[in-house]
Design an enzyme around this catalytic site. Structure first.
Site, PDB file in Angstrom:
ATOM      1  N   ASP A  19      34.568  -6.856  52.278  1.00 58.77           N
ATOM      2  CA  ASP A  19      34.013  -8.312  52.247  1.00 58.77           C
ATOM      3  C   ASP A  19      35.026  -9.400  52.476  1.00 58.77           C
ATOM      4  O   ASP A  19      36.268  -8.932  52.141  1.00 58.77           O
ATOM      5  CB  ASP A  19      32.867  -8.129  50.833  1.00 58.77           C
ATOM      6  N   GLU A  22      34.187  -6.783  46.674  1.00 57.69           N
ATOM      7  CA  GLU A  22      35.241  -7.086  45.773  1.00 57.69           C
ATOM      8  C   GLU A  22      35.458  -8.475  45.325  1.00 57.69           C
ATOM      9  O   GLU A  22      35.851  -9.047  44.433  1.00 57.69           O
ATOM     10  CB  GLU A  22      36.377  -6.500  46.501  1.00 57.69           C
TER      11      GLU A  22
END
EC number: 3.4.11.4
Length: 412
Positions: free
Chosen positions: A81, A175
């Site tokens: 991400d 994350e």
């Protein structure tokens, strides 16, 4: 290897994978699956084994050992991400071959990436750089880590004379919003120790990070038409602004460095009837972190004395803790990484991370996990850039660590 790294980085950064802190789904945004599915196909094509993409978006794969020595299973981890702090869609990376120094025009916005503002550029003359076009972040955080891991694995496959133990690859989601380890199955991953590839400039080797909390301060108001509001209206937004003004001005990211902690105003939302202020609290010590949280609760207490007990509330939740509390028990991880770097002419930089990685939470979950450099800088914004030459050095460090693990016997 350098061209393979560049090709991978360009391919991955152009896939939209921004995480969504307001979503309760796992992963938090459906677009993260696009990169996960691509990566699954890639590791299958590479011939890796034990490939599993679980329902929560964790992709695991194995490079089998080519030695019979009993050594720890090594994990290599990166996240798919990108940060929701800045636009991560329609990324148009710019490649600067053999950077000659000076300003770099970001052609989409007209901004300039300048060594006057970012002096580390002066250390990268002659390197191949990848930048944004000024309209988005780049996403080298952490798609460079993915590219580095897979390129290193590919190199080990092509050079079977280099001994290595079993290597587990793990790609995580979310994350950037602090959820990367929420559903990580440490037992299923099966590594004894690991490294995250989620660092910055050349030489970073990090086994300390911030302790981190998130805080939400809520004020309750009363909405009344402004024309007849005298003595009736209670403006929650005004009280939120007052709260922020009462906090110590010297405890912000703009005034802190090194091992200094901070309180960061991260967002304000709402209206007259109800307003929320979002903060992140960061410190390298648990004691100072508690003190920072205390500033919020004390300030709310002061305002409750003025406006009444029910005017607002403070809620503080834990995000992650300093991984050195765990990694101090695994000194060989740092010693091996330092030795490999020095053998390759890289001076290790053991400065603590003024942030966090998946490794900070994974360490407390039973997977000791320091962090290594990738070569990226200015993450989470339009001035993000990365050196492909430094990415290549990071891949060679991984290869060296894998070999060092195979050269020594470690009792599990």
């Amino acid at each position: 290897m350098k061209q393979a790294l560049l090709n991978r980085l360009l391919r991955y950064t152009q896939i939209y994978t921004t995480s969504d802190p307001k979503s309760n789904s796992v992963p938090s945004s459906p677009q993260q699956w696009d990169l996960l599915n691509l990566l699954k196909a890639e590791v299958e094509a590479m011939g890796l084994t034990e490939i599993y993409l679980d329902p929560n978006g964790y992709l695991f794969a194995t490079l089998p050992a080519n030695t019979d020595k009993e050594i720890p299973v090594l994990g290599l981890i990166a996240h798919v991400d990108t940060s929701p702090d800045f636009n991560g869609e329609n990324v148009k990376p710019q490649v600067i071959e053999r950077y000659e120094g000076g300003d770099i025009l970001l052609k989409g916005s007209g901004d300039r990436l300048s060594p006057q503002d970012f002096p580390n550029l002066n250390k990268l003359i002659g390197n191949t750089l990848v930048t944004t076009d000024g309209t988005s972040l780049l996403g080298a955080d952490d798609k460079s880590g993915i590219a580095i891991i897979l390129s290193a694995i590919e190199y080990l496959q092509a050079n079977p004379q280099i001994p290595h133990g079993k290597i587990r690859v793990g790609f995580t989601t979310d994350e950037e919003i602090g959820r990367g380890a929420d559903h990580f199955d440490v037992k299923a991953f099966g590594a004894d120790v690991a490294f995250t590839l989620d660092g910055g400039p050349l030489g970073e080797l990090q086994y300390e990070n911030f302790n981190a909390d998130a805080a939400t301060v809520t004020f309750f108001g009363r909405s009344v038409h402004p024309g007849t509001a005298k003595g009736k209206i209670i403006n929650a937004l005004e009280r939120a602004c007052e709260f922020q003004h009462r906090l110590p001005p010297h405890l912000t990211p703009a005034t802190s460095e090194g091992r200094e902690g901070f309180i960061m105003l991260h967002g304000i939302e709402g209206g007259i009837d109800k307003a929320e202020i979002h903060y992140i609290l960061r410190s390298f010590s648990r004691e100072e972190l508690a003190t920072l949280g205390g500033y919020l609760t004390q300030t709310m207490t002061e305002m409750q004395r003025i406006y009444g007990e029910n005017c607002g509330k403070v809620e503080i939740v834990e995000q992650y803790r300093n991984m050195c509390e765990v990694l101090d028990g695994y000194p060989y991880l740092i010693e091996i990484a330092e030795k490999v770097m020095r053998e390759q002419g890289i001076e290790p930089n053991l400065e603590p991370i003024r942030g966090g990685t998946d490794g900070s939470r994974l360490s407390f979950m039973g997977l000791p996990c320091p962090n290594l450099f990738t070569g990226g800088e200015n993450f989470h914004g339009r001035f993000e850039f990365i050196s492909v030459d430094t990415m290549e050095k990071a891949a060679k460090v991984i290869i060296g660590i894998s070999q060092k693990f195979a050269e020594y016997y470690f009792a599990k």
